[in-house]
Design a protein around this motif. Structure first.
Motif, PDB file in Angstrom:
ATOM      1  N   GLN A  37     -53.328  50.201  15.336  1.00  0.00           N
ATOM      2  CA  GLN A  37     -54.604  49.618  14.725  1.00  0.00           C
ATOM      3  C   GLN A  37     -54.454  48.089  14.485  1.00  0.00           C
ATOM      4  O   GLN A  37     -55.152  47.198  14.766  1.00  0.00           O
ATOM      5  N   TYR A  38     -53.100  47.951  14.051  1.00  0.00           N
ATOM      6  CA  TYR A  38     -52.669  46.501  13.739  1.00  0.00           C
ATOM      7  C   TYR A  38     -52.836  45.577  15.121  1.00  0.00           C
ATOM      8  O   TYR A  38     -53.250  44.708  15.257  1.00  0.00           O
ATOM      9  N   ASP A  40     -54.019  46.428  17.721  1.00  0.00           N
ATOM     10  CA  ASP A  40     -55.741  46.384  18.548  1.00  0.00           C
ATOM     11  C   ASP A  40     -56.423  45.009  17.568  1.00  0.00           C
ATOM     12  O   ASP A  40     -57.273  44.480  18.289  1.00  0.00           O
ATOM     13  N   LYS A  41     -56.373  45.088  16.303  1.00  0.00           N
ATOM     14  CA  LYS A  41     -57.035  43.958  15.824  1.00  0.00           C
ATOM     15  C   LYS A  41     -56.494  42.467  16.256  1.00  0.00           C
ATOM     16  O   LYS A  41     -56.932  41.367  16.272  1.00  0.00           O
ATOM     17  N   GLY A  44     -57.397  42.054  19.782  1.00  0.00           N
ATOM     18  CA  GLY A  44     -58.952  41.989  19.964  1.00  0.00           C
ATOM     19  C   GLY A  44     -59.343  43.268  20.861  1.00  0.00           C
ATOM     20  O   GLY A  44     -60.561  43.273  21.568  1.00  0.00           O
ATOM     21  N   ARG A  46     -60.074  47.333  21.929  1.00  0.00           N
ATOM     22  CA  ARG A  46     -60.879  48.426  21.223  1.00  0.00           C
ATOM     23  C   ARG A  46     -60.068  49.778  21.420  1.00  0.00           C
ATOM     24  O   ARG A  46     -60.865  50.593  22.227  1.00  0.00           O
TER      25      ARG A  46
END
Length: 89
Positions: A37-38, A40-41, A44, A46
């Motif tokens: 998740q980190y 991906d953020k 950018g 998904r």
């Protein structure tokens, strides 16, 4: 009502092993989920890295659980060999 550990020692040990295996598996998957998740953020994307890292967490967790089970079974086999014979042959 008190829990008599000496009477239920085997039951309590088995319960602790099962809880340890479950927490290990869940911990590996959650740890990898948050890393994915980190990333991906950060990049950018998904959910690509979340998916990849969850699969890595499942694989790594299964490997760790497998080694824990092997360790427990080897310890029990060692305990059985150390028990003295009862004199029956």
């Amino acid at each position: 009502m008190m829990f008599d550990y000496k009477k239920n020692q085997d039951w309590a040990e088995n319960l602790s092993i099962v809880m340890q295996i479950g927490l290990t598996m869940a911990g590996c998957i959650l740890f990898c989920f948050f890393i994915g998740q980190y990333i991906d953020k950060l990049l950018g994307t998904r959910g690509i890295f979340v998916t990849i890292f969850i699969l890595l967490g499942i694989t790594g967790g299964a490997n760790v659980v497998y080694r824990q089970i092997l360790e427990v079974t080897q310890t029990e086999n060692t305990k059985d060999k150390e028990k003295p014979d009862n004199g029956v042959s």
